[in-house]
Design an enzyme around this catalytic site. Sequence first.
Site, short mmCIF file in Angstrom:
data_model
loop_
_atom_site.label_atom_id
_atom_site.label_comp_id
_atom_site.label_asym_id
_atom_site.label_seq_id
_atom_site.Cartn_x
_atom_site.Cartn_y
_atom_site.Cartn_z
N LYS A 41 0.73 -1.11 0.01
CA LYS A 41 0.11 0.04 -0.05
C LYS A 41 0.93 1.11 0.02
O LYS A 41 1.78 1.28 0.63
CB LYS A 41 -0.89 0.03 1.42
CG LYS A 41 -1.72 1.21 1.37
CD LYS A 41 -2.95 1.15 0.85
CE LYS A 41 -3.64 2.65 1.12
NZ LYS A 41 -4.54 3.06 -0.15
N SER A 42 0.54 2.15 -0.73
CA SER A 42 1.41 3.43 -0.61
C SER A 42 1.57 3.91 0.71
O SER A 42 0.52 4.20 1.41
CB SER A 42 0.52 4.61 -1.68
OG SER A 42 0.67 4.28 -2.93
N ALA A 66 -12.69 6.04 -2.68
CA ALA A 66 -12.04 7.16 -2.35
C ALA A 66 -11.65 6.68 -0.97
O ALA A 66 -11.95 7.39 0.28
CB ALA A 66 -13.24 8.21 -2.15
N LEU A 69 -5.51 7.62 0.74
CA LEU A 69 -4.01 7.43 0.76
C LEU A 69 -3.91 7.20 2.48
O LEU A 69 -3.11 8.01 2.79
CB LEU A 69 -3.23 8.29 0.16
CG LEU A 69 -3.23 7.85 -1.28
CD1 LEU A 69 -2.57 9.20 -1.84
CD2 LEU A 69 -2.48 6.66 -1.56
N ASN A 121 4.09 6.51 -6.35
CA ASN A 121 2.49 6.98 -7.01
C ASN A 121 2.59 8.32 -7.28
O ASN A 121 2.34 9.01 -6.31
CB ASN A 121 1.69 6.30 -5.66
CG ASN A 121 0.33 6.71 -5.99
OD1 ASN A 121 -0.16 7.22 -7.06
ND2 ASN A 121 -0.62 6.23 -5.05
N CYS A 124 -0.96 11.56 -7.01
CA CYS A 124 -1.50 12.32 -6.06
C CYS A 124 -1.30 13.69 -6.13
O CYS A 124 -0.38 14.06 -7.01
CB CYS A 124 -1.06 11.84 -4.69
SG CYS A 124 0.67 11.28 -4.76
N GLY A 212 -11.42 -1.91 -12.09
CA GLY A 212 -11.96 -3.14 -12.12
C GLY A 212 -12.17 -3.17 -13.83
O GLY A 212 -11.81 -2.49 -14.46
N GLY A 260 -5.56 -5.68 -9.12
CA GLY A 260 -6.27 -5.14 -7.75
C GLY A 260 -7.38 -5.80 -7.62
O GLY A 260 -7.84 -6.45 -6.79
N SER A 261 -8.36 -4.96 -8.18
CA SER A 261 -9.86 -5.20 -8.02
C SER A 261 -10.02 -6.88 -8.20
O SER A 261 -11.17 -7.33 -7.49
CB SER A 261 -10.60 -4.26 -8.93
OG SER A 261 -10.43 -2.95 -8.76
#
Length: 327
Positions: A41-42, A66, A69, A121, A124, A212, A260-261
């Site tokens: 995870k970031s 949402a 982060l 990442n 952002c 997704g 991911g999804s």
Amino acid sequence: MIEFLGIQLKTPLVLASGILGNNADILSRVHGAGCGLVTMKSIGPAPRDGHNNPTVIDLGCGMINAVGLPTPGYDNMDAEWQALADRHFPLNASIYGGSTAEFAEVARFVSDQGPDCIEINISCPNSDLHGMLFGVDEKAAHAVTAAVKQVIDVPLIAKLTPAAPDIGRIAKACEDAGADAICAINTAGPGMVIDIETGRPVLAFQKGGLSGPMIKPIAIRCVYDIFKTVSIPIIGLGGITTGADAVEMFMAGASLVGMGSAVRYRGIQVFDMVHRELVDWLAAHNTTREAVMGAAHHPAGTPAGTITREPVSIEKDHTSQHRKNTP
Ligand SMILES: Cc1cc2nc3c(=O)[nH]c(=O)nc-3n(C[C@H](O)[C@H](O)[C@H](O)COP(=O)(O)O)c2cc1C
């Protein structure tokens, strides 16, 4: 074994950032389930709660999130770093910052914790540019990539956003600044879902990123565009759920494929399943992953499997004393 930036991977599949957190046991289980490269995870510069619930909604055709982060901050993760130090799998540490200096600060610390590679990442908001995304501005993308490259001694992956008007140019700016690979894409959008009974947006933050199956065509187009502009390898992700999706992503130009999804839809076993589906498809078509990589770029009529440019260099040597995985 597949070699990627000098790292030995058991499959060409990657866990996307932000899906299963940073717990060493869980990340180890994902590797055990067939994932080649496991992304954290970031991690950000300072503790951050993220947004209020609800933060993730399954729309059937994909998800909207949402999460915001959330992070304990890079220097509040002693237990996680300690547990990850004894790992037996390749680890990609994802980081973010609010400015170029913050990216470099986080990157320097994280590099010392011994990940196999670091992913920035750059999707952002960038306080250096008054809230713009680093990933939509070539100069900002170049600056942050160069700053991070200077302070780390593991390979660097730049993760891009489909919000960029010309994602190929952003990828090229990252490559020019020293990125060793590109990862695309982060979530698309933002989108919004409204509850028609209350008349209110469903997400507490109102807007969220899409992921997704519904974003797969966007991800395929992005990887296709990036492949045209860079010669470094690409991790293609966005909507990949099956072996057939993975083949499509390789044909667009990806060297590795991320998910991911799909973990939400098919469980962590999705890595073994997609790998099996991929291997079966390649065998049924009497071809290899290397041969289909970039096949969509062939001139019309060229049989798939004949690559028209140099194979993507996935064998760059980044020997690092920090590397923990055993080939
Ligand atoms: C709940 C959730 C959290 C995410 N968190 C992060 C994150 O912390 N860092 C990041 O770079 N991407 C994050 N992403 C984006 C994913 O890594 C991935 O790029 C995106 O979901 C597209 O891939 P997919 O369609 O396979 O899910 C997140 C996605 C989701 C759904």
